[in-house]
Design an enzyme around this catalytic site. Structure first.
Site, PDB file in Angstrom:
ATOM      1  N   SER A  94     -50.780  13.422 -16.427  1.00  0.00           N
ATOM      2  CA  SER A  94     -51.065  12.482 -15.348  1.00  0.00           C
ATOM      3  C   SER A  94     -50.076  11.303 -15.365  1.00  0.00           C
ATOM      4  O   SER A  94     -48.873  11.527 -15.353  1.00  0.00           O
ATOM      5  CB  SER A  94     -52.527  12.006 -15.480  1.00  0.00           C
ATOM      6  OG  SER A  94     -52.948  11.362 -14.321  1.00  0.00           O
ATOM      7  N   ASP A 216     -55.897  20.296  -7.422  1.00  0.00           N
ATOM      8  CA  ASP A 216     -55.884  19.020  -8.160  1.00  0.00           C
ATOM      9  C   ASP A 216     -55.964  17.876  -7.138  1.00  0.00           C
ATOM     10  O   ASP A 216     -55.061  17.686  -6.325  1.00  0.00           O
ATOM     11  CB  ASP A 216     -54.589  18.914  -8.981  1.00  0.00           C
ATOM     12  CG  ASP A 216     -54.560  17.667  -9.856  1.00  0.00           C
ATOM     13  OD1 ASP A 216     -55.414  16.780  -9.647  1.00  0.00           O
ATOM     14  OD2 ASP A 216     -53.682  17.582 -10.744  1.00  0.00           O
ATOM     15  N   HIS A 244     -57.786  18.388 -12.510  1.00  0.00           N
ATOM     16  CA  HIS A 244     -56.664  17.555 -12.916  1.00  0.00           C
ATOM     17  C   HIS A 244     -56.400  17.630 -14.427  1.00  0.00           C
ATOM     18  O   HIS A 244     -55.429  17.085 -14.902  1.00  0.00           O
ATOM     19  CB  HIS A 244     -56.957  16.107 -12.512  1.00  0.00           C
ATOM     20  CG  HIS A 244     -55.791  15.178 -12.701  1.00  0.00           C
ATOM     21  ND1 HIS A 244     -54.552  15.407 -12.137  1.00  0.00           N
ATOM     22  CD2 HIS A 244     -55.677  14.017 -13.402  1.00  0.00           C
ATOM     23  CE1 HIS A 244     -53.732  14.420 -12.473  1.00  0.00           C
ATOM     24  NE2 HIS A 244     -54.388  13.563 -13.246  1.00  0.00           N
TER      25      HIS A 244
END
Lengths: 273, 546
Positions: A94, A216, A244
């Site tokens: 991320s 996602d 995610h």
């Protein structure tokens, strides 16, 4: 200052190359608990918490330094220096995918390979770029976070009215993982979701793997594809995993993808094709 | 036996109508079962949700991000999450605050099979949280306000203390000046009598000496006495014992009247400017003392600028609705200020400027009585004085004089008679030297003088058979009554009796309301002036009889 204590750095495994795993917004190094051990036999595994997250030193939190992702990237390079890492592999999830890019661009000796899990250089749609969120969506998220209406903070009233000495109390009661200081977490959210690092992508010289999940919400397909397109010499892998956090929901698939990438890179380094 | 109503509750009914929303989802969030309570909470239809959307899709955008970044990782790691505040999107478009518990069901290998989710309507809780947040904001605002108040309080205390210190300093200064005033008044009084005697002696010498050559010496002696008298008058003004003759006057007329005088005080290189506010109020002060005060200030200003410069004389009206300055002035005042661009004064000098005989001028150039006179005049006139000075910038001295409701009246010139016919005079004077000189002088003019040392002696003389044309009395005399009392007594006994009061120590007669009915002479008087006054007084009384 003890960098390793500040970032709660954990080192294990054996191997000549170091693999540094960096967690994203909302969690800590426990994110990698299903993935990192898989590489311990062949690599020196480095886990850490960003300052303000997990078991990092909250006292070291400096709102100005961590007001941009560069502040976090500096910490990564400091950890590398402390552990004498060169030509390492950076695995960032991320927002840490971007932190890794900033670190690798700043000191090109530290990482020769980047594994970006669900990366996004910019979460907001702008200038024809699809980031996945309208500006008002991000504003809404940040406002709700600011008012403690999301998550655990608001679930216990005393947190609102004070309890300043132990703000993490609410989370400790029910959660044994991913503890974050609520105030720092809010700030981290602002920094993460307002960042725009698109311009940094083209400067990446490290070999790069982009791992893209299906469905996602945080980093949609278009974004992952954009990252791949902008980074020279990058490889794009579309995963079956949804959501995610493939490192948690599909650790095996994640491990396989990373391992395959590293093997190919090693072969390339040896001159095989 | 009839079964209790609750006994027919089935598991199905409990599931559908439980007091909380209930869902089952696959590990990726796809909703595979949902109860009626949840559907009614959200105002959604089963067919729109079941196997069609994931639980995350039902969340607000913020909730979805939060769920992906916090909730799902945690669920995967610890197998459950408890009491997570989220927002669900309703079928109508609104948001529903909820509290969510999620339990992950796993198979024997630990692999997730499904998630069981309970959803509680948290609308009231959210409302309560809002109130708490609002209360916290208010508390923080109040704390900020309080700290602001505290900061201001300290500032106010500092200011108060500074003002108190300033007031104490002003009090100390005024006490010092008061003490100096008492000392000065006493010295001036005695000195005055000596001058009176000296003046009389000089006169007698002039009368009796045949030698013409002593003329210039006598003249010089008389000048010396006059200068001494002037000095004592100034001292008495500072001591505030000078009998003032306050009269309503227009400040502008006064300034016009003394323009010549002020002009003489100027010298080359010094520019004199005036700035008078229109419609200045009339004031009630002693005209002569005002002139002297202004002359003093102008001379001081001039002397402060040896290299030349500008003197600005200003006059304006001022009103104080609350007590102002060390004198606590209240009401309407006219302020006259004299400003120079001179050398200015240090704080140490400023501290002492009103003290009599304090001067920074060279020996022989100043008496040190100028500002003392101004101070005494201002204070005795129920006014005030302000002085501002900075070294190298200049000095401004302002006199504040009380406004009067009276209209300024023109002063009538008195025409004195030139023939001296003699007469009988009762002299009440305690000073042996003054009385001796006066008696001698009056006798030389053909007057018959009876001398009384005390009030009692004077009353006795008045009660005797002797007849007097005139009573010449010092106001301050030993005995149970003062000169004014004797004068009143005498007038009562003999209404045609002429009276002249004299005094050099005039504190006692200040404020004596009926002073106007008697002729008054200040000591030390020149004998000619006294004689003229006596002639005039007797003549006035005699005239109707002619």
């Amino acid at each position: 200052m003890d960098v390793l204590a500040r970032n709660n750095v954990k080192v294990f495994g054996s191997g000549s190359r170091a693999m540094v795993f960096a967690h994203g917004y909302g969690c800590d190094q426990t994110m990698w608990r299903f993935v990192a051990p898989a590489f311990a036999e062949t690599h020196r595994i480095v886990l850490f918490d960003h300052v303000g997250c997990g078991a990092s030193d909250l006292e070291a939190y400096d709102a100005e330094k961590y007001g941009t992702l560069s502040g976090y990237a500096e910490d990564v390079l400091e950890i590398c220096a402390a552990l004498d890492i060169t030509d390492g592999i950076f695995v960032g999830h991320s927002v840490s995918a971007m932190i890794g890019i900033l670190a690798a661009n700043k000191d090109r000796t530290r990482f020769s390979d980047l594994v970006l899990v669900g990366p996004s250089p910019c979460y907001v749609n702008k200038d024809g770029y699809i980031g996945g969120f309208a500006q008002e969506d991000i504003d809404d998220l940040l406002e709700t976070l600011d008012d403690n209406y999301l998550g655990w903070s608001s679930a216990i009233a005393p947190v609102i009215m004070g309890n300043a000495d132990r703000p993490e109390l609410a989370q400790e009661l029910t959660n044994s993982f991913c503890r974050t200081d609520p105030e720092i977490s809010k700030h981290f959210a602002h920094v993460t979701f307002r960042a725009d690092n698109r311009a940094d992508l083209q400067n990446v010289t490290a070999r790069t793997l982009v791992l893209q999940c299906s469905e996602d919400v945080i980093a949609p397909y278009d974004v992952g594809e954009y990252v791949h397109r902008m980074i020279p010499r990058s490889r794009f892998v579309m995963m079956n995993a949804t959501g995610h956090c493939p490192n948690l929901s599909a650790p095996e698939e994640t491990i396989t993808a990373i391992r395959s990438f590293l093997m190919d890179q090693a072969a390339e380094t040896r001159g095989e094709t | 036996m009839k079964p209790e109503p609750f006994c027919d509750e089935t598991a199905e009914e409990l599931y559908e109508h439980a007091p909380c929303g209930y869902l089952t989802t696959l590990p990726d969030g796809l909703v595979v079962r949902v109860n009626k309570t949840f559907l009614s909470m959200l105002g959604r239809k089963q067919e729109d949700i079941l196997s069609k959307c994931r639980f995350q899709d039902l969340l607000s955008i913020g909730g979805r991000i939060y769920s992906e970044t916090h909730l799902m990782p945690l669920l995967r790691m610890q197998g459950f999450v408890r009491e997570v505040a989220l927002e669900l999107r309703c079928g109508t478009g609104g948001k529903l605050p909820v509290l969510v518990n999620i339990e992950e069901k796993r198979d024997s290998d630990g692999a997730p099979i499904c998630n069981r989710i309970t959803v509680f309507d948290a609308t009231d809780r959210r409302k309560y949280e809002r109130e708490l947040l609002e209360a916290r904001r208010k508390a923080e605002a109040m704390a900020a306000e309080l700290s602001q108040l505290n900061a201001t309080l300290e500032e106010r205390i500092e200011r108060e203390v500074a003002e108190r210190l300033q007031a104490e300093e002003a009090l100390r200064q005024s006490q010092k000046l008061e003490a100096l005033g008492q000392l000065t008044g006493g010295v001036a009084h005695d000195f005055n009598n000596l001058l009176q005697a000296l003046s009389g002696c000089l006169h007698m010498i002039e009368k009796k000496a045949a030698n013409e050559q002593i003329g210039p010496l006598l003249q010089a002696g008389r000048h010396a006495v006059e200068r001494g008298a002037k000095l004592t008058r100034q001292l008495l003004v500072f001591a505030r014992r000078q009998a003032l003759r306050p009269e309503a006057l227009d400040v502008r007329d006064s300034l016009l009247g003394m323009s010549n005088l002020l002009g003489h005080a100027m010298r080359q290189g010094v520019k004199f400017e005036t700035a008078l506010e229109p419609d200045l109020w009339p004031v009630k002060v002693d005209a002569t003392q005002l002139e002297v005060a202004l002359l003093n200030l102008t001379v001081n200003a001039r002397d402060a600028m040896p290299q030349g410069g500008r003197i600005v004389l200003k006059a304006r009206n001022l009103s104080f609705s609350s007590p102002e300055g060390p004198e606590k002035l209240l009401g309407d005042f006219v302020e006259i200020s004299v400003a120079d661009e001179g050398t200015g004064m240090s704080p140490e000098v400023l501290d002492r400027v009103f003290e009599p005989f304090f001067t920074t001028k060279e020996v022989g150039k100043g008496t040190g009585l100028g500002l003392s006179q101004v101070y005494g005049f201002a204070r005795q006139s129920q006014g005030g004085i302000r002085i501002e000075s900075a070294v190298g910038v200049g000095t401004t001295v302002s006199i504040l004089m009380p406004r009067t409701a009276e209209r300024p009246a023109a002063i009538a010139e008195t025409v004195l008679p030139d023939n001296i016919r003699g007469g009988t005079v009762l002299l009440l004077e305690d000073d042996p030297v003054v009385s001796a000189v006066t008696v001698s002088a009056l006798e030389s003019f053909g007057f018959v003088v009876t001398h009384a040392m005390t009030a009692e002696e004077a009353l006795a003389a008045l009660n005797s058979c002797a007849s007097f044309d005139l009573l010449l009395a010092d106001v301050i005399v030993p005995g149970s009554k003062n000169g004014l009392d004797i004068a009143r007594e005498a007038r009562r006994m003999k209404p045609n009796l002429s009276v002249i009061l004299v005094s050099g120590y005039n504190e006692a007669i200040t404020g004596m309301s009926d002073l106007e009915e008697f002729t008054f002479l200040e000591k030390p008087y020149r004998l000619e002036k006294l004689v003229k006054a006596i002639c005039e007084a007797i003549g006035e009384k005699a005239q109707p009889q002619e």
